[in-house]
Design an enzyme around this catalytic site. Structure first.
Site, PDB file in Angstrom:
ATOM      1  N   GLU A 128      29.741 -53.887 -59.785  1.00  0.00           N
ATOM      2  CA  GLU A 128      30.149 -52.584 -60.305  1.00  0.00           C
ATOM      3  C   GLU A 128      31.252 -51.922 -59.476  1.00  0.00           C
ATOM      4  O   GLU A 128      31.394 -50.701 -59.470  1.00  0.00           O
ATOM      5  CB  GLU A 128      28.930 -51.664 -60.455  1.00  0.00           C
ATOM      6  CG  GLU A 128      27.933 -52.222 -61.443  1.00  0.00           C
ATOM      7  CD  GLU A 128      26.762 -51.291 -61.735  1.00  0.00           C
ATOM      8  OE1 GLU A 128      26.705 -50.201 -61.138  1.00  0.00           O
ATOM      9  OE2 GLU A 128      25.910 -51.654 -62.560  1.00  0.00           O
ATOM     10  N   GLU A 239      22.181 -56.861 -65.605  1.00  0.00           N
ATOM     11  CA  GLU A 239      21.338 -55.678 -65.419  1.00  0.00           C
ATOM     12  C   GLU A 239      21.146 -54.973 -66.751  1.00  0.00           C
ATOM     13  O   GLU A 239      22.113 -54.647 -67.431  1.00  0.00           O
ATOM     14  CB  GLU A 239      21.958 -54.656 -64.457  1.00  0.00           C
ATOM     15  CG  GLU A 239      21.764 -54.922 -62.992  1.00  0.00           C
ATOM     16  CD  GLU A 239      22.270 -53.753 -62.147  1.00  0.00           C
ATOM     17  OE1 GLU A 239      21.972 -52.583 -62.502  1.00  0.00           O
ATOM     18  OE2 GLU A 239      22.968 -54.001 -61.154  1.00  0.00           O
TER      19      GLU A 239
END
EC number: 3.2.1.39
Length: 460
Positions: A128, A239
């Site tokens: 991320e 995720e």
């Protein structure tokens, strides 16, 4: 005896390309204390023996480094070897600690060699980072990120490090939010990786109708958008999840019942078909975060908070989620970028208010290094060190508050057709699990091998 051996060989072939299913694992507990080998082993063992499941036997790591050390190898690695748990390794790329991550990677390869090599299913360079480097990430005080050009250099460095080692054949990817992947300013990273790691949380898409009733649709749309930019590269679900407790986000309510619904409608179709690492096995030990995503409570157990058996997963839910995640059959590159992007117009105006949680238990700290507090609180500290500088922020937001999940530019050739293409998505048009990215179904060559074995059995 010969029949038994041939049958066993056929079954080995049939399961050799099974999709990986597991959980995300940080290097710390929720009180910021370190996890050690015994802790990781206990978690891996519990995941393998969860009641109602076939076992979650893979682990995604965020860092190669043991908590509170400079470059010691994370003790999840010997734990995985002891528990025969496969690994999606992660190197934390933000905050200036990449040299230490590389050192730990080299040490792990040297120390564990083939024992490690046979368990590693992929390496993620960063997690991320592009989101944290975006306007949205800065507004959320999400921490320090990395610009796409720097991330590409890190990916090249990792390729160089593993060349000629026990990890030489391991594929390399990057994990980010779906709306970071669809941001055309990050297209260089798409080109540099072997696969794209998808992080998506409908729970946090609070600028949209994000109740649990709409969660599956939001998930499918975001995966389809990611596939549109991925072209013929696989998309792994790295995720996703739904919280069992905590504050609401827009229409989304955190509850055990809703977490089960999300598991049934989104998770069950993925498990065994697409490489998937769920968030999260346990995040409430010893303290419970807000929100909390753990499927077991504060005491580590093989008994989950809700039924994981997937018996309530419907065919319609399964085919829809499968189609959204579809790429090419395993071992095949049949779906090109132009095909994959053709259906993106249907979702060109969809967006997330927040495509990800701005926290997570056990990740490296808010400042983007492994020496942080181990937790992303819902609203991290707004200190200057916790935010990217203005010059480091990507020119396009991965997710604007006004609508589009991608930036306004046309981006790469894989995405240029998003706003103008017509017709249904090539991915969405298939309900066959064989079309999964990272599919457990057999590739043509593997299927042929299995057929040949059974023909031999029939002839005996």
């Amino acid at each position: 005896m010969q029949l038994a051996q041939l049958a066993a060989f056929a079954m080995t072939l049939a399961t050799s390309e099974a999709a990986y299913q597991g959980f995300n694992y940080g290097n710390k507990f929720s009180d910021e204390s370190s996890k050690f080998q015994a802790d990781f082993e206990a978690e891996f063992k519990a995941a393998k023996n969860l009641v109602g499941t076939s076992g979650f036997t893979s682990a995604r790591l965020y860092t190669m480094i043991q908590a509170y050390s400079t470059s010691d190898v994370i003790e999840a690695i010997p734990a995985a070897i002891a528990q025969d748990t496969s690994l999606l390794l992660g190197l934390w790329a933000s905050g200036g600690g990449m040299d230490n991550e590389i050192t730990a990677l080299k040490t792990a390869i040297s120390q564990y060699g083939e024992e490690l090599g046979k368990l590693v299913v992929g390496i993620s360079v960063g997690s991320e980072d592009l989101y944290r480097n975006s306007v949205e990430g800065a507004e959320a005080d999400a921490g320090v990120g990395v610009n796409p050009d720097e991330l590409v250099e890190y990916i090249k460095e990792v390729r160089s490090v593993i060349a000629g080692t026990a990890l030489a054949d391991v594929s390399i990817g990057h994990v980010d939010t779906w709306d970071s992947w669809t941001n055309s300013s990050n297209s260089a990273v798409v080109e540099a990786v072997d696969w794209l790691g998808f992080d998506g949380y409908p729970f946090f898409q609070s600028s949209m109708a994000n109740s649990i009733d709409n969660a599956k649709t939001l998930f499918e749309e975001s995966v389809a958008k990611t596939k549109a930019v991925a072209g013929d590269k696989e998309v792994w679900i790295t995720e996703t999840g739904w919280p069992v407790s905590g504050d609401s986000q827009g229409d989304a309510v955190a509850s055990i019942a809703n977490a089960k619904t999300f598991w049934d409608e989104v998770g069950c179709p993925l498990f065994g078909n697409v490489n998937t690492w769920w968030y999260i096995l346990q995040d409430a030990s010893p303290t419970t975060p807000n929100p909390s995503f753990g499927i077991v409570g504060s005491t580590l157990s093989t008994t989950p908070l809700f039924d994981l058996s997937c018996k309530n997963s419907t065919t319609s839910s399964s085919s829809a989620v499968v189609s959204a995640a579809a790429s090419s059959a395993a071992g095949s590159k049949a779906v090109g970028s132009s095909q994959a992007s053709s259906g993106a117009a249907a979702w060109a105006t969809s967006a997330s208010g927040s495509a990800k949680p701005t926290f997570t238990v056990g990740r490296p700290g808010v400042n983007g290094t492994v020496f942080g507090n181990g937790t992303y609180p819902l609203r991290p500290s707004g200190s200057a060190s916790a935010r990217p500088s203005a010059g480091a922020i990507s020119s396009g937001s991965g997710s604007s508050s006004s609508g589009s999940g991608s930036s306004g530019s046309t981006g790469t050739s894989a995405t240029s057709g998003q706003s103008s293409s017509s017709g249904s998505s090539a991915a969405a048009g298939s309900s066959s699990p064989a079309a999964f990215s990272g599919a457990s179904t057999l590739s043509g060559s593997l299927f042929g091998a299995v057929v040949a074995v059974f023909m031999t059995l029939a002839a005996l």
